[in-house]
Design an enzyme around this catalytic site. Sequence first.
Site, mmCIF file in Angstrom:
data_model
loop_
_atom_site.group_PDB
_atom_site.id
_atom_site.type_symbol
_atom_site.label_atom_id
_atom_site.label_comp_id
_atom_site.label_asym_id
_atom_site.label_seq_id
_atom_site.Cartn_x
_atom_site.Cartn_y
_atom_site.Cartn_z
ATOM 1 N N SER A 31 0.837 -1.304 0.053
ATOM 2 C CA SER A 31 0.091 -0.328 0.233
ATOM 3 C C SER A 31 0.512 1.291 0.116
ATOM 4 O O SER A 31 0.196 2.082 -0.379
ATOM 5 C CB SER A 31 -1.019 0.150 1.522
ATOM 6 O OG SER A 31 -0.057 -0.273 2.677
ATOM 7 N N ASP A 327 -3.652 8.266 7.650
ATOM 8 C CA ASP A 327 -4.969 7.328 8.231
ATOM 9 C C ASP A 327 -4.065 6.386 9.530
ATOM 10 O O ASP A 327 -4.835 5.547 9.614
ATOM 11 C CB ASP A 327 -5.588 6.658 7.133
ATOM 12 C CG ASP A 327 -5.065 5.857 6.901
ATOM 13 O OD1 ASP A 327 -3.070 5.907 7.344
ATOM 14 O OD2 ASP A 327 -4.939 5.120 5.692
ATOM 15 N N HIS A 330 -1.363 4.817 7.312
ATOM 16 C CA HIS A 330 -0.183 5.333 5.631
ATOM 17 C C HIS A 330 -0.260 7.110 5.969
ATOM 18 O O HIS A 330 -0.696 7.321 6.789
ATOM 19 C CB HIS A 330 -1.233 5.493 4.861
ATOM 20 C CG HIS A 330 -1.849 4.028 4.502
ATOM 21 N ND1 HIS A 330 -2.885 3.355 5.018
ATOM 22 C CD2 HIS A 330 -1.009 2.500 4.430
ATOM 23 C CE1 HIS A 330 -2.836 1.971 4.644
ATOM 24 N NE2 HIS A 330 -1.448 1.264 4.365
#
Length: 360
Positions: A31, A327, A330
């Site tokens: 990610s 978040d 990240h």
Amino acid sequence: MELLVLFFALTSFFDISFSQRYNALFNFGDSLSDTGNVVISSLPYGMTYFGRATGRASDGRLVIDFIAEGIGLPHLPPNTARNVSFHQGVNFAFIAAPALPFEFYHERRLSKGLWVNASVHQQVDRFEKLLPSVCGTPQDCKDFLSKSLVVFGEFGGNDYNTGIFGGLPVSEVRSTFVPRITQAIAEGVERLIGLGAVDLIVPSVLPVGCFPLYLTLYSSSNPEDYGPRSGCARKFNALSWYHNALLLRQLNRFRHKYPAVSIRYADYYAQVFDFALNPLKYGFKDGALRTCCGAAGMGKYNFNLRAKCDQNGSSVCPDPTTHVSWDGIHMTEAAHRIIAQGWLHGPYVNPPILSFINPH
Ligand SMILES: *[C@@H]1O[C@H](CO)[C@@H](O)[C@H](O)[C@H]1NC(C)=O
Ligand SMILES: *[C@@H]1O[C@H](CO)[C@@H](O)[C@H](O)[C@H]1NC(C)=O
Ligand SMILES: *[C@@H]1O[C@H](CO)[C@@H](O)[C@H](O)[C@H]1NC(C)=O
């Protein structure tokens, strides 16, 4: 004065040659660098730059986007994109991708949390399969890849999450996971070299102990569990540190084995840890450890699993550029931009990606 003019003339000359130095950029990972293979988020993801959720796990661009911009190439299309040209590069990174194969977790009854099959070897398999459509015969592809930049990683973050959230002690994750994960990364690098890659950047893992997710789930009342200046959780940073040490050892082995190949370590860890030590130096007025998008005002880190970013009960901070963490897991575009600068211009890739001296 004249010297100064000469200096600027030279730098602009070299800037031009940089943008022509790489014909393509290839990326692998999770990610931290997925640009749209897995799109599960909605706004406010993407709000700062794209104005929509693109699948990037941030409010805007990722490090790999800034690297692409820095070397004069377009933002990378995800390899699952349809009807898009991959001639200037493609991205195999998947949100939630582990380094190790499904079987490793299945044997340990940990596979429930895995929802993508995109391990190191699976991503390289996809690359190998796609190559003929991009560059033709194996020999043509060797020529093509000899002018490409490959960013391989980071890998490992989701493996450690899977082990730790699955209840394994950190000591066991350290002894069982880290050698296998760094070995898998090394095997991936070696397969790419076999296909013709000659210029590879291999990122470290992050200091996960500085992230709101870990700080919230594993909070401790013992001050000794935290770095006195950083406020980060020591135990988890030690795990990341160990991974990075073994990864470096693997990469050094290749320096001798493949002297004609440039393999450069990209240090996420040192930069992100410095965000925690010196947030104000970078404009992170809210400190480095509080989430921008999430559970405002809840707990020490604005993070709560019941009010995650883009879900009910969450909200966004007024100015994401004042935060490292987007978040809780990240980072913000602002943090990514600074990290990319450190890779393009140094000191966190050495020699830097845009160095005047060709590393070959
Ligand atoms: C694919 O792209 C080409 C060129 O951009 C376009 O003409 C064509 O209609 C596209 N096909 C589909 C199925 O989107
Ligand atoms: C991943 O692969 C394994 C074994 O090949 C399979 O059992 C599992 O269902 C796959 N997971 C997903 C999310 O596709
Ligand atoms: C989220 O909030 C909306 C509107 O208040 C509500 O309709 C929905 O059921 C909520 N979803 C969940 C998962 O709580």
